[in-house]
Scaffold this active site. Sequence first.
Site, PDB file in Angstrom:
ATOM      1  N   LYS A 175       3.203  -8.548   3.484  1.00 29.40           N
ATOM      2  CA  LYS A 175       2.685  -7.461   2.636  1.00 29.40           C
ATOM      3  C   LYS A 175       3.586  -7.290   1.413  1.00 29.40           C
ATOM      4  O   LYS A 175       4.822  -7.377   1.530  1.00 29.40           O
ATOM      5  CB  LYS A 175       2.651  -6.181   3.469  1.00 29.40           C
ATOM      6  CG  LYS A 175       1.988  -4.986   2.808  1.00 29.40           C
ATOM      7  CD  LYS A 175       1.958  -3.801   3.775  1.00 29.40           C
ATOM      8  CE  LYS A 175       1.293  -2.575   3.204  1.00 29.40           C
ATOM      9  NZ  LYS A 175       1.248  -1.442   4.157  1.00 29.40           N
TER      10      LYS A 175
ATOM     11  N   SER B 102      -3.249   0.743   4.681  1.00 30.24           N
ATOM     12  CA  SER B 102      -2.970   0.070   3.446  1.00 30.24           C
ATOM     13  C   SER B 102      -2.699  -1.434   3.590  1.00 30.24           C
ATOM     14  O   SER B 102      -2.743  -2.157   2.592  1.00 30.24           O
ATOM     15  CB  SER B 102      -1.757   0.716   2.766  1.00 30.24           C
ATOM     16  OG  SER B 102      -0.608   0.588   3.570  1.00 30.24           O
TER      17      SER B 102
ATOM     18  N   SER C  12      -1.177   2.321   8.815  1.00 32.73           N
ATOM     19  CA  SER C  12      -1.524   1.223   7.905  1.00 32.73           C
ATOM     20  C   SER C  12      -1.468  -0.181   8.479  1.00 32.73           C
ATOM     21  O   SER C  12      -1.919  -1.117   7.821  1.00 32.73           O
ATOM     22  CB  SER C  12      -0.639   1.273   6.665  1.00 32.73           C
ATOM     23  OG  SER C  12      -1.176   2.164   5.739  1.00 32.73           O
TER      24      SER C  12
END
Length: 491
Positions: free
Chosen positions: A77, A152, A176
């Site tokens: 990420k 997210s 997330s």
Amino acid sequence: MSDILRYSIDELSALYRAKKLAVRDVVDAYLARIDEAEPSIKAFLAVFPDEARARAAELDERGHDGSILYGVPVAVKDNICTRGAATTCASKILERYRPPYDATVVERLRLSGAVILGKTNLDEFAMGSSCENSAFQATRNPWDTERAPGGSSGGSAAAVASGMALAALGSDTGGSIRQPAALCGVAGLKGTYGRVSRYGLVAFASSLDQIGPLARGVRDAARVMEAIAGHDPNDATTIPEPAPALSADLDKGLDGLRLAVPAGLDRWRMDEPVREIVLQTVARLAEEGMKPETVELPGMETSIASYYVLANAEASSNLARYDGVKYGYRAGSGALAEMYERTRGEGFGEEVKRRILLGTYVLSSGYYDAYYGKAQRVQALIREQFRAVFRKFDLVMLPTSPTPAFRLGERLADPIAMYLSDIFTTPANIAGFPAISVPAGLSPDGLPIGMQLFAGWGRESVLLRGACGLERVFRFRERFPGPAAGGGRLS
Ligand code: GLN
């Protein structure tokens, strides 16, 4: 679809050891899959084909040395620092930021033999539940490209679900990792607070943030977790012990585990297909002699409210560092105050600004006690209620998300609807215990639905054992091979 893409971490490892497969072939297969699927999914903010191939050559040269992720292609990420490679947090303010160091988790991925394929998209600074708050692109759900992958960590979830990475790292402040895992039909694990180092994770809400794996199944997630977990002298909040052997109990089954379900789940707002899967799961488990018991957890209903006070308060403080002076985007060359204003005004997106405003408000004198102080008292209450439950039970089971994947754009104009995506995930962050989402089934529209397990503080082994047991009950990947195997609606 190359067969190579179907292998799990353990299968790859066995083939490497037997010299039946070269890392080079595996990395080439994943890069080819990225070429094929990425244009319609947009999971990555950067792909590193040259570095990945060079790394593969180096690993092939060295041969399997027993390291736990030898030759495993992973994605990271983009709020996790990678030395020399842009780490943007999907924000204009960090668009050109190149960290001079690797996050501890990235260092550990490298040490354990992983091959990093690229950096994945997210909601700006990990604030959001759909991956649409990115300053650069909206990622699409591989099961239906008109829908959001969740967020997210939506880029990581979509990359794994579409077979563009074998596993990926995400970060979880209020859900997330787990929510996008659920919406994309993959497994997502958040450890106990302090299990994984946050050194090199760009801070959102430091007392809640944890890095963890997204993977096709529980066993793969456990392997990645074993590689990244454990004490780190660079993060004083890490648990001061080496990572426990997380996969030791994986195959012990559900038998003998004490399972609880929060009372009143039927009162909670959730879509019918989600409710169906919860009821079916409870019934299936009862048939197998593991009747989950109902427990009172009234604090759960307030966890989302306290989360958005606590997380935004910390975010407003953490994001004060982006001022155009030290690093990142800078706008204006006039007076200092004007430079601050323009830099932050132009550099941050709308949702990030909303959070900074809310966070500053709840911390301001006169409101501090009414909001921040109260949210902390609610946090203490929730923690106590869960502690009491975990004195009698090993696991609490509940859905991960109240709905399957929603349409792109559907919740953008309604932040509260977006915030409610986390109604079932935030308690684990608020109280600091480990949690996992396991893909359970499909809605009538063919969209994945995830079930979630919570375990007591530090009890990842039991959590993973339970999750492996559930995985065997659901048989999700056998029943629904999905986009990673060329199915789904990937166009
Ligand atoms: N969706 C939640 C939020 O917007 C959780 C985010 C996260 O876990 N990073 O804050």
